[in-house]
Motif scaffolding. Structure first.
Motif, PDB file in Angstrom:
ATOM      1  N   UNK A 136       0.645  -1.253  -0.144  1.00  0.00           N
ATOM      2  CA  UNK A 136      -0.084   0.053  -0.040  1.00  0.00           C
ATOM      3  C   UNK A 136       1.122   1.162  -0.098  1.00  0.00           C
ATOM      4  N   UNK A 137       1.596   1.293  -0.683  1.00  0.00           N
ATOM      5  CA  UNK A 137       2.631   2.432  -0.788  1.00  0.00           C
ATOM      6  C   UNK A 137       2.234   3.727  -1.284  1.00  0.00           C
ATOM      7  N   UNK A 138       1.121   3.690  -2.055  1.00  0.00           N
ATOM      8  CA  UNK A 138       0.293   4.644  -2.420  1.00  0.00           C
ATOM      9  C   UNK A 138      -0.661   5.502  -1.452  1.00  0.00           C
ATOM     10  N   UNK A 139      -0.857   4.623  -0.352  1.00  0.00           N
ATOM     11  CA  UNK A 139      -1.840   5.161   0.759  1.00  0.00           C
ATOM     12  C   UNK A 139      -1.241   6.097   1.722  1.00  0.00           C
ATOM     13  N   UNK A 140      -1.902   6.849   2.263  1.00  0.00           N
ATOM     14  CA  UNK A 140      -1.267   8.001   3.147  1.00  0.00           C
ATOM     15  C   UNK A 140      -0.852   7.172   4.753  1.00  0.00           C
ATOM     16  N   UNK A 141       0.100   7.716   5.594  1.00  0.00           N
ATOM     17  CA  UNK A 141       0.227   7.132   6.631  1.00  0.00           C
ATOM     18  C   UNK A 141      -0.293   7.931   7.676  1.00  0.00           C
ATOM     19  N   UNK A 142      -0.298   6.940   8.991  1.00  0.00           N
ATOM     20  CA  UNK A 142      -1.255   7.721  10.164  1.00  0.00           C
ATOM     21  C   UNK A 142      -0.257   8.767  10.812  1.00  0.00           C
ATOM     22  N   UNK A 143       1.179   8.345  10.725  1.00  0.00           N
ATOM     23  CA  UNK A 143       1.907   9.268  11.214  1.00  0.00           C
ATOM     24  C   UNK A 143       1.938   9.778  12.756  1.00  0.00           C
ATOM     25  N   UNK A 144       1.714   8.757  13.529  1.00  0.00           N
ATOM     26  CA  UNK A 144       1.759   8.753  15.006  1.00  0.00           C
ATOM     27  C   UNK A 144       3.029   9.335  15.589  1.00  0.00           C
ATOM     28  N   UNK A 145       3.791   8.691  15.266  1.00  0.00           N
ATOM     29  CA  UNK A 145       5.313   9.409  15.444  1.00  0.00           C
ATOM     30  C   UNK A 145       5.831  10.657  14.487  1.00  0.00           C
ATOM     31  N   UNK A 146       5.629  10.463  13.351  1.00  0.00           N
ATOM     32  CA  UNK A 146       6.284  11.210  12.334  1.00  0.00           C
ATOM     33  C   UNK A 146       4.927  12.343  12.154  1.00  0.00           C
TER      34      UNK A 146
END
Ligand code: AHN
Ligand code: ZN
Length: 336
Positions: A136-146
């Protein structure tokens, strides 16, 4: 429960007589002991953790999405509720792929009358894709840390200002937008090798550094927080911070050591990275350091293996890391 730190100031006046053998040495040395207590409120890492959860619950905070907009509104509301004077800087920037991004920097100020100010910052947007993942490289990430972790530490600091006596120094908390909209990266390639890429990162700090929220704004120094909530995180003395603001690095790392956090704050250098502090140093001329995770064994230059993948969720967050960073910052601000 409050923690009390005592600050003892010894002011010694030592006046020695002349050095010639004939001169009579009169010992006039004496000490004046000035003692005053500084109450540093206790950083609550459960609360900071909940601030991460809250942001993650909006979903990925990618510019031009509803989640981004809603989270921005939440952050403004929260900071206002903690008594800050909040300004929003709304602007558009073109991304590397031509998309016009609607961005907003959020600036929360305390003790605005004090010309001595400390600037603390973090980015609140999250990466639009998981380019270092295998799925799923085109899906956005949740970024809990980042993203969310740095913002959460700043929110918890603001919450402390609201429920305790504030520090004497002026404090500005800046939440930068558009930090993580850089071009897709090749997992095996060190980011700094491709100089062309870098201007697409850090859009919010680039804008703010050229258009500060107050004309002529200055700060004594600044501290950027980026990825400050990961399990087993280690904070090394990052190259850009050492280049622009070595004294601030030493000061912060010493405070961390005083509090027993030298297991997190490593007194060794790490490679310089492109991040919001670079533009604050270069364009706004404010000495700013970056407290940012560094993993010498990472496959993913230069951070943990979760970086820019879908693993960047609540599972990799550790309250002890948040505690080490938040407590160090509160201790620093109340002794400034
Ligand atoms: C690069 O990876 C080029 N710089 C790190 C800045 C960053 C990205 N921080 C969070 N995400
Ligand atoms: Zn990122």
């Amino acid at each position: 429960m409050k923690q009390f730190y005592s600050l003892l100031l010894y002011i010694s006046f030592v006046v020695l007589g002349g050095c010639s053998p004939e001169s009579k040495k009169v010992d006039t040395s004496r000490s004046i002991k000035v003692q005053h207590s500084i109450t540093v409120p206790s950083f609550n890492s459960d609360s900071a953790y909940n601030f991460i959860q809250k942001q993650v619950d909006f979903g990925p905070r990618v510019p031009n999405t509803a989640a981004h907009h809603q989270c921005g509104d939440y952050l403004v509301k929260q900071l206002k509720s903690y008594g800050a004077n909040v300004e929003q800087q709304v602007f558009n920037e073109t991304a590397y792929d031509g998309t016009l991004l609607q961005l907003r920097n959020i600036i929360a100020s305390y003790n605005s009358e004090n010309p001595k100010r400390i600037l603390l910052a973090a980015h609140w947007d999250t990466r639009p894709y998981a380019d270092k993942d295998t799925v799923d490289r085109d899906e956005p990430i949740l970024g809990a840390n980042d993203g969310a972790s740095g913002v959460a530490v700043l929110l918890e600091i603001a919450r402390n200002f609201a429920s305790n006596k504030k520090p004497e120094v002026g404090v500005d908390l800046i939440l930068f937008d558009g930090e993580d909209y850089g071009e897709h990266e090749d997992i095996d390639q060190p980011p700094l090798k491709n100089g062309r890429m870098q201007i697409w990162w850090c859009l919010g700090s680039q804008y703010w550094a050229k258009n500060p929220h107050e004309p002529g704004y200055n700060a004594y120094y600044g501290i950027l927080l980026d990825m400050v909530g990961g399990k087993n995180a280690r904070f090394y003395q990052e190259g850009g911070s050492m280049q622009y603001a070595p004294k601030v690095v030493k000061k912060v790392w010493k405070k961390a050591r005083d509090l027993g956090y030298d297991g997190y704050f490593i007194r060794e250098n790490s490679p310089g990275i492109m991040d919001d502090h670079i533009f604050v140093n270069r364009d706004a001329k404010i000495p700013m350091i970056n407290i940012v995770e560094y993993d010498p064994n990472s496959k993913h230059y230069y951070f943990g293996n979760y970086h820019h993948t879908h693993q960047d969720d609540m599972d990799i967050i550790d309250k002890y890391t948040l505690q080490a960073v938040g407590e160090t910052l509160l201790y620093l601000l109340y002794h400034e």
